[in-house]
Design an enzyme around this catalytic site. Structure first.
Site, PDB file in Angstrom:
ATOM      1  N   TYR A 139      11.692  -5.442  -3.866  1.00 14.56           N
ATOM      2  CA  TYR A 139      11.428  -5.727  -2.920  1.00 14.56           C
ATOM      3  C   TYR A 139       9.570  -5.548  -1.936  1.00 14.56           C
ATOM      4  CZ  TYR A 139      10.702  -5.483   2.596  1.00 14.56           C
ATOM      5  OH  TYR A 139      10.087  -5.853   3.616  1.00 14.56           O
ATOM      6  N   CYS A 140       8.743  -6.799  -1.863  1.00 16.31           N
ATOM      7  CA  CYS A 140       7.941  -7.549  -2.143  1.00 16.31           C
ATOM      8  C   CYS A 140       7.502  -6.991  -3.079  1.00 16.31           C
ATOM      9  CB  CYS A 140       7.309  -5.913  -0.808  1.00 16.31           C
ATOM     10  SG  CYS A 140       5.366  -6.283  -0.021  1.00 16.31           S
ATOM     11  N   LEU A 141       6.243  -6.359  -3.258  1.00 14.96           N
ATOM     12  CA  LEU A 141       5.567  -6.253  -4.431  1.00 14.96           C
ATOM     13  C   LEU A 141       6.208  -5.610  -5.916  1.00 14.96           C
ATOM     14  CD1 LEU A 141       2.914  -5.951  -6.306  1.00 14.96           C
ATOM     15  CD2 LEU A 141       2.282  -4.204  -5.252  1.00 14.96           C
ATOM     16  N   GLY A 199       9.373  -6.280  -6.439  1.00 19.79           N
ATOM     17  CA  GLY A 199       9.924  -7.362  -6.326  1.00 19.79           C
ATOM     18  C   GLY A 199       9.289  -7.678  -7.416  1.00 19.79           C
TER      19      GLY A 199
END
Length: 600
Positions: free
Chosen positions: A331-333, A335
């Site tokens: 998720y987000c960073l 990811g």
């Protein structure tokens, strides 16, 4: 290489005099001495603290670039004069013709003028005048020939911030909602607002955090899915969640959240917990809970997060659930780090990943949204000096950039409600999580901003891991990629470009909502929709605009589609694995949510 000696002067000096000149034994460096450099960095670090970590150099340069190009564009100047005249005529028509309606409308995320009394005079003309000015400046700061797009966007941002300061909604005597509240409470709204302002000011100056409101305690109402911490090092805790079904899918799931946030955004209240949903669907779920780094951990690097973070978690999971591939979710960073890890594993022949899910995560940063306004060499150097001074970047210093992008709603609307109307913020699970801030270690954050945001090395073929370049196209595991429609942190068009740099089987979902709200899209959530497509391995690329036109929205949550996609790749159901693996050194250490989530 021997030091370079000074060249003889061509002036008419006596040769014997020239012979007596002292020899140059060392080059004269233009670089300041280390002690002087440290003095400069310390000074800039102090300035960065005062400015919230924002360098004014880029914005001054952008404003100068815009002004100079405007000065030599008489046609554009004439166009802006005509646009101002048109706006003035629209304003006049809206005042003189009662049936005409408002001439200008605020942006969808601007809630400053929602009170019905803004449609009455004289409040209507005041707020319409403000919106007309906003419209004119939006037009004036559109790109011009020769003007860098980045400078145009920064000039627009500066104009918008300046206008927001003088919005009629900010002044009690111009805001009908404040006037009505003052009349109804006999001025008590101001005394209550002043109390809240004093409390917030003291909290900001002292760094103190308010305790979670009643009904939103971590470990009880939030982050309360049952489980055990089965591994811990200095960087993270690994949580294994207890099964809730008699049979579970054979292959486990590892979730890698961003370390810019605490993990329980994915395990909020029971009704919207992604973790609880997955466990309820029969999956064995593991979650990384990152530490909140201190100044002593300033030298943590991106490589540490990859090797001692994601790979260490994979090692533990493969020991607890042996001989099974792992389905990784980032998720987000988190990811972005997962994509880097997956590409490195593919290069090295490590086949432990069964699939990869990237949620609101970017791998290419050319179109990384409005955050790019705050990122150039000057800004990153300024942040590096701030982090050099304190060892990390604190979340409040990062948060200022995020809220400035949506200052209309996140700053001014909230402050009017809190300080002029005397209203408390309504407690919510996501509000509690959002206030539970974290820090970014200095070295890692510098590497992240330079290598990815500034230089975009990952998709340019210049990102090296252990001295060797990695490529996303080497990933063969199937991918499930999610973008969100109104994400201003990871715009969906940027997230979509994962398809451009990979050749594997890929499913892409575009869901309603923003960076957090779109991901927290549990079944039953009202007014949700999503678009979904499947790209087979090796298929031709389709651009984002064409993709959007080809895929109609579907009503509901995207979670069931994802759960079905995962289930089709996890090898069938079987008995649940034990909690941890004591015989392999992974004994349960304490119940979830663990201890790192409570680190201040």
């Amino acid at each position: 290489m021997p030091p370079r000696r000074a060249k003889p002067s061509k002036s008419k000096l006596d040769p014997s005099a020239m012979a007596r000149l002292p020899a140059v034994t060392a080059p004269v460096s233009s670089e300041p001495k280390p002690s002087h450099q440290n003095f400069d960095r310390a000074a800039r670090g102090v300035m960065a603290k005062l400015s919230g970590g924002v360098s004014n150099h880029a914005f001054i340069e952008a404003w100068s670039d815009w002004a100079q190009h405007m000065a030599r564009s008489p046609g554009r100047q004439l166009e802006l004069v005509e646009h101002a005249q048109q706006n003035a005529m629209k304003l006049l028509a809206s005042v003189t013709d009662r049936d005409a309606g408002p001439a200008f409308a605020p942006k969808s995320y601007d809630h400053r003028f929602t009170h019905p009394d803004w449609q009455k005079q004289p409040f209507q003309i005041w707020h319409q005048w403000f919106l007309a000015m906003q419209d004119w400046w939006d037009h004036a700061t559109e790109p011009m020939r020769g003007l860098r797009r980045e400078d145009a966007e920064r000039a627009r941002f500066l104009a918008r911030q300046s206008l927001d300061l003088v919005s009629p909604s900010n002044f009690p005597w111009l805001n009908p909602e404040i006037i009505q509240a003052t009349r109804d409470t006999a001025g008590r709204n101001f005394t209550e607002g002043m109390t809240r302002f004093s409390h917030d000011m003291l909290k900001t100056l002292s760094g103190h955090r308010d305790p979670a409101p009643e009904g939103f305690e971590i470990g009880k109402e939030l982050a309360c899915t049952p489980g055990e911490v089965v591994f811990r090092n200095d960087l993270f805790e690994l949580i294994q969640y207890a099964p809730q079904t008699e049979q579970v899918q054979a292959e486990p799931i590892l979730i890698v959240p961003a370390w810019i946030m605490k993990y329980y955004i994915l395990d909020l209240s029971p009704h919207n917990s992604m973790v609880r949903y997955l466990v309820g669907q029969g999956f064995t779920v593991f979650m990384i809970s990152w530490c909140n780094p201190t100044a002593a951990q300033a030298e943590l690097s991106l490589e540490d997060y990859r090797k001692r973070g994601v790979l260490a978690a994979l090692d533990a999971i493969c020991a607890i659930v042996p001989d099974q591939p792992v389905h990784a979710v980032g998720y987000c960073l988190g990811g972005t780090m997962l994509a880097i890890t997956a590409a490195t594993m593919a290069r090295d022949g490590d086949r432990r990943l069964g699939s990869i899910t990237l949620m609101a995560a970017q791998v290419d940063f050319v179109e990384a949204g409005e955050l790019l306004m705050f990122l150039d060499e000057s800004q990153i150097a300024f942040l590096e000096d701030l982090m050099w001074e304190q060892g990390y970047l604190d979340r409040p210093q990062m948060a200022r950039a995020f809220v400035a992008i949506r200052s209309e709603d996140l700053i001014y609307t909230r402050n009017v409600q809190r300080y002029f109307l005397g209203r408390d913020d309504l407690p919510s699970d996501i509000g509690v999580w959002n206030a539970d801030t974290t820090r970014m270690p200095a070295r890692m954050h510098s590497e992240y901003l330079r290598a990815l945001f500034l230089e975009n090395r990952l998709t340019a073929g210049r990102f090296a891991v252990e001295g060797r370049v990695i490529a996303l196209k080497n990933i063969t595991a199937p991918m499930f990629v999610i973008g969100t429609e109104t994400d201003h942190i990871a715009p969906w068009q940027s997230v979509y470009k994962t398809q451009l740099f990979t050749d594997c089987d890929l499913t892409f979902v575009l869901t309603k909502g923003g960076h957090n709200g779109g991901i927290l899209s549990e079944p039953g959530h009202k007014s949700r929709h999503y678009r979904l497509s499947h790209r087979p391995e090796g298929a031709l690329y389709t651009g984002p605009d064409a993709w959007l036109a080809q895929n109609a929205p579907k009503a509901g949550s995207w979670w069931p589609e994802w759960a079905e996609w995962l289930a089709s790749r996890t090898g069938g159901a079987g008995p649940a694995p034990q909690m941890g693996a004591p015989d392999k050194g992974y004994s349960p250490l304490m119940p979830a949510p663990g201890s790192f989530v409570f680190q201040p």
